[in-house]
Design a protein around this motif. Structure first.
Motif, mmCIF file in Angstrom:
data_model
loop_
_atom_site.group_PDB
_atom_site.id
_atom_site.type_symbol
_atom_site.label_atom_id
_atom_site.label_comp_id
_atom_site.label_asym_id
_atom_site.label_seq_id
_atom_site.Cartn_x
_atom_site.Cartn_y
_atom_site.Cartn_z
ATOM 1 N N GLY A 55 0.836 -1.196 0.000
ATOM 2 C CA GLY A 55 0.000 0.000 0.000
ATOM 3 C C GLY A 55 0.866 1.239 0.000
ATOM 4 O O GLY A 55 2.104 1.157 -0.091
ATOM 5 N N PRO A 56 0.244 2.419 0.104
ATOM 6 C CA PRO A 56 1.011 3.674 0.000
ATOM 7 C C PRO A 56 2.133 3.777 1.015
ATOM 8 O O PRO A 56 3.189 4.350 0.730
ATOM 9 N N TRP A 57 1.952 3.218 2.200
ATOM 10 C CA TRP A 57 2.962 3.301 3.251
ATOM 11 C C TRP A 57 4.214 2.492 2.908
ATOM 12 O O TRP A 57 5.271 2.707 3.480
ATOM 13 N N ASP A 58 4.104 1.546 1.967
ATOM 14 C CA ASP A 58 5.260 0.736 1.579
ATOM 15 C C ASP A 58 6.137 1.420 0.542
ATOM 16 O O ASP A 58 7.229 0.949 0.249
ATOM 17 N N PHE A 59 5.671 2.529 -0.023
ATOM 18 C CA PHE A 59 6.426 3.229 -1.061
ATOM 19 C C PHE A 59 6.910 4.599 -0.593
ATOM 20 O O PHE A 59 7.391 5.381 -1.402
ATOM 21 N N ARG A 60 6.759 4.886 0.685
ATOM 22 C CA ARG A 60 7.096 6.216 1.187
ATOM 23 C C ARG A 60 7.918 6.097 2.465
ATOM 24 O O ARG A 60 8.026 5.024 3.048
ATOM 25 N N ASP A 61 8.469 7.215 2.897
ATOM 26 C CA ASP A 61 9.162 7.277 4.176
ATOM 27 C C ASP A 61 8.138 7.033 5.285
ATOM 28 O O ASP A 61 7.277 7.867 5.556
ATOM 29 N N ARG A 62 8.238 5.884 5.910
ATOM 30 C CA ARG A 62 7.206 5.480 6.876
ATOM 31 C C ARG A 62 7.079 6.468 8.030
ATOM 32 O O ARG A 62 5.981 6.739 8.505
ATOM 33 N N GLU A 63 8.198 6.988 8.503
ATOM 34 C CA GLU A 63 8.144 7.895 9.651
ATOM 35 C C GLU A 63 7.423 9.187 9.294
ATOM 36 O O GLU A 63 6.579 9.683 10.055
ATOM 37 N N VAL A 64 7.748 9.735 8.105
ATOM 38 C CA VAL A 64 7.113 10.984 7.674
ATOM 39 C C VAL A 64 5.617 10.777 7.475
ATOM 40 O O VAL A 64 4.784 11.575 7.928
ATOM 41 N N ILE A 65 5.254 9.682 6.783
ATOM 42 C CA ILE A 65 3.852 9.435 6.487
ATOM 43 C C ILE A 65 3.078 9.101 7.764
ATOM 44 O O ILE A 65 1.944 9.551 7.950
ATOM 45 N N ALA A 66 3.704 8.338 8.679
ATOM 46 C CA ALA A 66 3.031 8.000 9.936
ATOM 47 C C ALA A 66 2.713 9.264 10.721
ATOM 48 O O ALA A 66 1.626 9.410 11.289
ATOM 49 N N SER A 67 3.653 10.195 10.730
ATOM 50 C CA SER A 67 3.433 11.459 11.441
ATOM 51 C C SER A 67 2.294 12.249 10.806
ATOM 52 O O SER A 67 1.410 12.767 11.506
ATOM 53 N N ALA A 68 2.301 12.324 9.478
ATOM 54 C CA ALA A 68 1.240 13.054 8.770
ATOM 55 C C ALA A 68 -0.108 12.391 8.968
ATOM 56 O O ALA A 68 -1.126 13.067 9.189
ATOM 57 N N ARG A 69 -0.128 11.061 8.932
ATOM 58 C CA ARG A 69 -1.394 10.346 9.100
ATOM 59 C C ARG A 69 -1.946 10.541 10.506
ATOM 60 O O ARG A 69 -3.151 10.704 10.692
ATOM 61 N N ARG A 70 -1.047 10.529 11.498
ATOM 62 C CA ARG A 70 -1.507 10.751 12.878
ATOM 63 C C ARG A 70 -2.160 12.117 13.010
ATOM 64 O O ARG A 70 -3.202 12.261 13.653
ATOM 65 N N GLU A 71 -1.535 13.113 12.383
ATOM 66 C CA GLU A 71 -2.076 14.470 12.462
ATOM 67 C C GLU A 71 -3.433 14.550 11.762
ATOM 68 O O GLU A 71 -4.384 15.152 12.270
ATOM 69 N N VAL A 72 -3.525 13.915 10.595
ATOM 70 C CA VAL A 72 -4.788 13.925 9.858
ATOM 71 C C VAL A 72 -5.856 13.161 10.616
ATOM 72 O O VAL A 72 -6.996 13.626 10.767
ATOM 73 N N MET A 73 -5.510 11.973 11.120
ATOM 74 C CA MET A 73 -6.495 11.150 11.831
ATOM 75 C C MET A 73 -6.976 11.850 13.105
ATOM 76 O O MET A 73 -8.139 11.725 13.495
ATOM 77 N N ARG A 74 -6.092 12.600 13.749
ATOM 78 C CA ARG A 74 -6.455 13.277 14.988
ATOM 79 C C ARG A 74 -7.532 14.330 14.738
ATOM 80 O O ARG A 74 -8.352 14.610 15.616
ATOM 81 N N ASN A 75 -7.526 14.881 13.533
ATOM 82 C CA ASN A 75 -8.451 15.980 13.241
ATOM 83 C C ASN A 75 -9.514 15.602 12.218
ATOM 84 O O ASN A 75 -10.137 16.490 11.626
ATOM 85 N N LEU A 76 -9.707 14.309 12.000
ATOM 86 C CA LEU A 76 -10.676 13.896 10.985
ATOM 87 C C LEU A 76 -12.082 14.334 11.359
ATOM 88 O O LEU A 76 -12.522 14.191 12.504
ATOM 89 N N TRP A 77 -12.766 14.823 10.374
ATOM 90 C CA TRP A 77 -14.142 15.280 10.562
ATOM 91 C C TRP A 77 -15.064 14.105 10.808
ATOM 92 O O TRP A 77 -14.933 13.042 10.215
ATOM 93 N N LYS A 78 -16.029 14.308 11.717
ATOM 94 C CA LYS A 78 -17.074 13.321 11.980
ATOM 95 C C LYS A 78 -18.431 14.011 11.900
ATOM 96 O O LYS A 78 -18.559 15.176 12.281
ATOM 97 N N PRO A 79 -19.429 13.309 11.406
ATOM 98 C CA PRO A 79 -20.765 13.924 11.351
ATOM 99 C C PRO A 79 -21.336 14.102 12.754
ATOM 100 O O PRO A 79 -20.990 13.372 13.693
ATOM 101 N N GLN A 80 -22.210 15.065 12.897
ATOM 102 C CA GLN A 80 -22.823 15.313 14.198
ATOM 103 C C GLN A 80 -23.641 14.116 14.646
ATOM 104 O O GLN A 80 -23.684 13.786 15.832
ATOM 105 N N ASN A 81 -24.281 13.466 13.689
ATOM 106 C CA ASN A 81 -25.054 12.260 14.005
ATOM 107 C C ASN A 81 -24.539 11.106 13.153
ATOM 108 O O ASN A 81 -25.010 10.883 12.037
ATOM 109 N N PRO A 82 -23.540 10.348 13.658
ATOM 110 C CA PRO A 82 -22.969 9.244 12.875
ATOM 111 C C PRO A 82 -24.024 8.219 12.487
ATOM 112 O O PRO A 82 -25.010 8.016 13.195
#
Length: 559
Positions: A452-479
């Motif tokens: 997958g994408p993580w196998d073709f990229r710098d894992r540390e850089v992508i892991a950091s970016a993904r953590r930041e994105v996942m931390r702020n991911l939008w959720k609907p008011q009523n899931p």
């Protein structure tokens, strides 16, 4: 072992050459092509550095040959090595960028961009294959059989059997389907899979001899504002719904001209249309008048459209990604596995990468066909599917603005997700992942799953970016609760960009609001509204992403 390749086009011939490099694995390789003489659809293409280096590896001469020689004869590829790419903008300005990969050092190592006539690439592959035929006395000779149309394909534990229209039957240890977007191998092995999809784009192609390019004039008789004769370059003129690209081929003796025009209501091309349609130049001129009405570049485009020799027209179809490319002793390669639009300039290059990777997998696994094909699928699926996916959205009318989440991921990876000849600046600008890639490197053991994408990229850089994105991911008011049953009729009622339900793994998800926050971009709603996106989703997403999708799960698709 004995290998049979169905399809004697560019992908099939290259795969035959590549499989020979798995020394000691194959005793003979036979290529079966349905046409009686070598032929290709279309006019020009470009072999980018990631494909050119692989041709150099196999002794395929892309550059030699007589540029003024006849068509359709075995020769060198007669490629044009261009100096720059240019974007000719509607305000009259020109963005010009040198092609950085066309340096003497890169070219001496087999790299660089090689712009070619398709027929020239096919014939230089035939030339190389003919040097390795049975008469040459080499180990593992390659035989090419013309006029062989596949009608039936079957397999058991020990062999695969191909039956042809003329009654010929052959058995093999391996069968490779390199037979294009209408692949018979696909239909025989995976019935009902891989339906073609109309892209809403009609394209036109033709060639203009150099002397006619020099003589081009606008309809009023005045010189062109930007005549290609004055620049040894690849030129684009485009807006949201139309794209014109020109570039030199055959060492600068011919100008390849390509138009792509958004035509959503076209009923001209039936579902089973499988080739280029000869047209009159008047057809191109009428389209240009409509597509570039009021555009100051129109007169230059009209002049080129009037000069094109034997122009052709095609309704562009593609397919969504397949989940599987291999089954037992049979695999798919190139357009049979992942047909893509020409907008990224990677179609033929990904086909060459397939052949190189397949060779490396057999070199590693020897006569263990099952492990070799599984390895091939796992290392190639994500990369080829990424280009297949991205090529759909290089027509601006199909591409919404990137979401902030997507921009953050691309910026973190510093990845350019658009081709060298597109000059706009986006989140990332490093194109090494495209052009410096070596498909022969498949690792030293069978991957546990598809890469997958993580196998073709710098894992540390992508892991950091993904953590930041996942931390702020939008959720609907009523899931969503995900406890409903959804029929296909109901799914079909949510098939627009603004009202978008998508099927993933048998579950239905509501993307209507989520698309505007999706880290992969909002454009997925353009392509998959009301449809199944399982193959694409599984390549691009982590378990954490799948869990977040629970917030948007409507329920289970029941029929």
């Amino acid at each position: 072992m004995h290998a049979v390749i169905i399809g004697g086009g560019m992908g099939g011939l290259f795969a035959a050459l590549a499989l020979r490099e798995a020394e000691g694995v194959f005793d003979s390789i036979d290529v079966y092509e349905q046409t009686r003489t070598p032929t290709t659809a279309g006019a020009g293409l470009n072999i980018s550095p990631n494909g050119a280096r692989l041709c150099h590896w196999l002794g395929v001469d892309l550059d030699g040959g007589d540029p003024k020689g006849p068509d359709g004869v075995p020769d060198g590829g007669r490629a044009a090595i261009l100096e720059a790419s240019r974007e000719i903008l509607a305000d009259g300005s020109v963005s010009r960028k040198p092609i950085p990969y066309n340096t003497p050092e890169q070219l001496s190592q087999g790299g660089g961009f090689h712009h070619m006539h398709r027929q020239d690439l096919l014939m230089c592959l035939h030339k190389r294959v003919s040097e390795l035929g049975p008469e040459s006395g080499v180990k593992c000779p390659v035989r090419v059989h013309m006029g062989k149309r596949l009608t039936k394909l079957s397999q058991d534990e020990h062999r695969a059997t191909a039956v042809f229209e003329d009654g010929t039957t052959v058995t093999a240890d391996l069968v490779v389907g390199a037979d294009g977007i209408g692949s018979r191998v696909l239909k025989e092995t995976w019935p009902g899979r891989g339906q073609r999809r109309w892209t809403d784009v009609v394209c036109y192609r033709g060639l203009i001899p150099r002397d006619k390019v020099a003589a081009l004039r606008k309809p009023d008789g005045s010189p062109l504002d930007h005549n290609p004769i004055d620049s040894y370059s690849m030129d684009t003129r485009r807006h949201d719904t139309a794209w014109v690209m020109t570039y030199w081929v055959r060492s600068g003796e011919l100008l390849n001209v390509w138009y792509g025009v958004y035509t959503p209501d076209s009923g001209e091309f039936p579902e089973d249309w499988a080739g280029w349609k000869p047209i009159e130049n008047a057809d191109i001129l009428e389209t240009t008048e409509r597509a570039f009405a009021g555009d100051p570049r129109k007169d230059d485009i009209l002049a080129m459209g009037a000069a094109m020799v034997e122009p052709t027209k095609w309704g562009l179809y593609d397919r969504d990604a397949l989940e599987d490319w291999q089954e037992g002793r049979i695999c798919l390669l190139g357009d049979a596995a992942h047909p893509m639009l020409p907008t990224f300039g990677q179609g033929v290059n990904q086909t060459l990468e397939d052949g190189a990777a397949l060779s490396s997998c057999f070199k590693l696994h020897g006569d263990d066909v099952y492990s070799a094909l599984l390895h091939y699928e796992r290392v190639r699926h994500y990369r080829a599917s990424r280009f297949q996916f991205a090529s759909k959205f290089n027509f601006k009318v199909l591409e919404p603005e990137d979401t902030p989440e997507r921009k953050a991921l691309l910026a973190a990876a510093d990845e350019r997700d658009f081709p060298l000849f597109a000059h706009e600046q986006r989140a990332g600008n490093d194109d090494a992942w495209i052009y410096a890639f070596d498909a022969r490197d498949v690792g030293d053991s069978l991957p546990r799953k598809k890469l997958g994408p993580w196998d073709f990229r710098d894992r540390e850089v992508i892991a950091s970016a993904r953590r930041e994105v996942m931390r702020n991911l939008w959720k609907p008011q009523n899931p969503s609760t995900g406890d409903r049953e959804v029929t296909r009729d109901e799914l079909a009622g949510h098939n627009t960009f603004d009202d978008c339900w998508i099927v993933i793994g048998g579950k239905v998800y509501d993307f209507s609001e989520w698309k505007d926050h999706h880290p992969g971009g909002a454009f997925v709603a353009r392509m998959y509204a009301g449809r199944d996106a399982t193959a694409e989703f599984s390549d691009f997403h982590s378990k954490a992403a799948l869990k977040h999708m629970d917030n948007f799960c409507v329920g289970r698709l029941v029929d």
